[in-house]
Design a protein around this motif. Structure first.
Motif, PDB file in Angstrom:
ATOM      1  N   ILE A   1       0.841  -1.199   0.000  1.00  0.00           N
ATOM      2  CA  ILE A   1       0.000   0.000   0.000  1.00  0.00           C
ATOM      3  C   ILE A   1       0.877   1.249   0.000  1.00  0.00           C
ATOM      4  N   THR A   2       1.887   1.262   0.839  1.00  0.00           N
ATOM      5  CA  THR A   2       2.809   2.400   0.903  1.00  0.00           C
ATOM      6  C   THR A   2       3.460   2.651  -0.450  1.00  0.00           C
ATOM      7  N   ASP A   3       3.975   1.601  -1.068  1.00  0.00           N
ATOM      8  CA  ASP A   3       4.646   1.733  -2.367  1.00  0.00           C
ATOM      9  C   ASP A   3       3.692   2.253  -3.438  1.00  0.00           C
ATOM     10  N   LYS A   4       2.482   1.710  -3.478  1.00  0.00           N
ATOM     11  CA  LYS A   4       1.523   2.119  -4.504  1.00  0.00           C
ATOM     12  C   LYS A   4       1.086   3.579  -4.323  1.00  0.00           C
ATOM     13  N   LEU A   5       0.860   3.993  -3.089  1.00  0.00           N
ATOM     14  CA  LEU A   5       0.452   5.378  -2.855  1.00  0.00           C
ATOM     15  C   LEU A   5       1.599   6.345  -3.136  1.00  0.00           C
TER      16      LEU A   5
ATOM     17  N   VAL B   1       0.621   5.029   6.520  1.00  0.00           N
ATOM     18  CA  VAL B   1      -0.184   3.830   6.298  1.00  0.00           C
ATOM     19  C   VAL B   1      -0.189   3.095   7.628  1.00  0.00           C
ATOM     20  N   ILE B   2      -1.357   3.013   8.235  1.00  0.00           N
ATOM     21  CA  ILE B   2      -1.472   2.460   9.584  1.00  0.00           C
ATOM     22  C   ILE B   2      -2.319   1.194   9.540  1.00  0.00           C
ATOM     23  N   ASN B   3      -1.726   0.101   9.963  1.00  0.00           N
ATOM     24  CA  ASN B   3      -2.451  -1.158  10.047  1.00  0.00           C
ATOM     25  C   ASN B   3      -3.272  -1.136  11.327  1.00  0.00           C
ATOM     26  N   GLU B   4      -4.584  -1.059  11.183  1.00  0.00           N
ATOM     27  CA  GLU B   4      -5.486  -1.018  12.332  1.00  0.00           C
ATOM     28  C   GLU B   4      -6.208  -2.345  12.546  1.00  0.00           C
ATOM     29  N   SER B   5      -5.699  -3.387  11.962  1.00  0.00           N
ATOM     30  CA  SER B   5      -6.344  -4.698  12.065  1.00  0.00           C
ATOM     31  C   SER B   5      -6.460  -5.163  13.506  1.00  0.00           C
ATOM     32  N   ASN B   6      -5.474  -4.807  14.335  1.00  0.00           N
ATOM     33  CA  ASN B   6      -5.497  -5.246  15.729  1.00  0.00           C
ATOM     34  C   ASN B   6      -6.666  -4.635  16.515  1.00  0.00           C
ATOM     35  N   ARG B   7      -7.320  -3.640  15.965  1.00  0.00           N
ATOM     36  CA  ARG B   7      -8.466  -3.006  16.615  1.00  0.00           C
ATOM     37  C   ARG B   7      -9.780  -3.698  16.244  1.00  0.00           C
ATOM     38  N   HIS B   8      -9.685  -4.773  15.469  1.00  0.00           N
ATOM     39  CA  HIS B   8     -10.866  -5.469  14.973  1.00  0.00           C
ATOM     40  C   HIS B   8     -10.777  -6.948  15.339  1.00  0.00           C
ATOM     41  N   HIS B   9     -11.849  -7.636  15.139  1.00  0.00           N
ATOM     42  CA  HIS B   9     -11.917  -9.054  15.499  1.00  0.00           C
ATOM     43  C   HIS B   9     -11.386  -9.905  14.350  1.00  0.00           C
TER      44      HIS B   9
END
Length: 99
Positions: A7-11, A22-30
């Motif tokens: 994602i970082t490279d493409k943006l 680019v922040i991975n927020e997956s840990n905030r979800h189930h």
């Protein structure tokens, strides 16, 4: 390569941003540990100067179409022009997961 790095490279390639997070927020979800399914991006680019919010989101979604079709479940987009970024006090916080 991690989804976050892709994602970082493409943006970076699509927008030559003045600022990019680019922040991975997956840990905030189930989701399972170490997932890469929920992301928040903060991108500041001169390309957004003449674009309305919806057009900016479409451009980011287009740049990340493969990722959105293949495993990225949620993408929070904060896209700003340089003047907007300079006038901003803080980026909106991501709401807590309700699922």
């Amino acid at each position: 390569m991690s989804v976050e790095q892709i994602i970082t490279d493409k943006l970076n390639h699509a927008f030559a941003p003045l600022h990019l997070e680019v922040i991975n927020e997956s840990n905030r979800h189930h989701v399972p540990p170490n997932s890469e399914t929920h992301f928040k991006v903060v991108v500041v680019s001169d390309q957004f100067s003449e674009q309305r919010l919806l057009a900016r989101h479409r451009l980011v979604n287009q740049a990340l179409a493969d990722e959105l079709a293949n495993g990225v479940h949620a993408l929070s987009i904060n896209a700003y022009s340089q003047p907007e970024w300079q006038a901003l006090d803080e980026v909106p916080k991501t709401p807590n997961c309700k699922g």
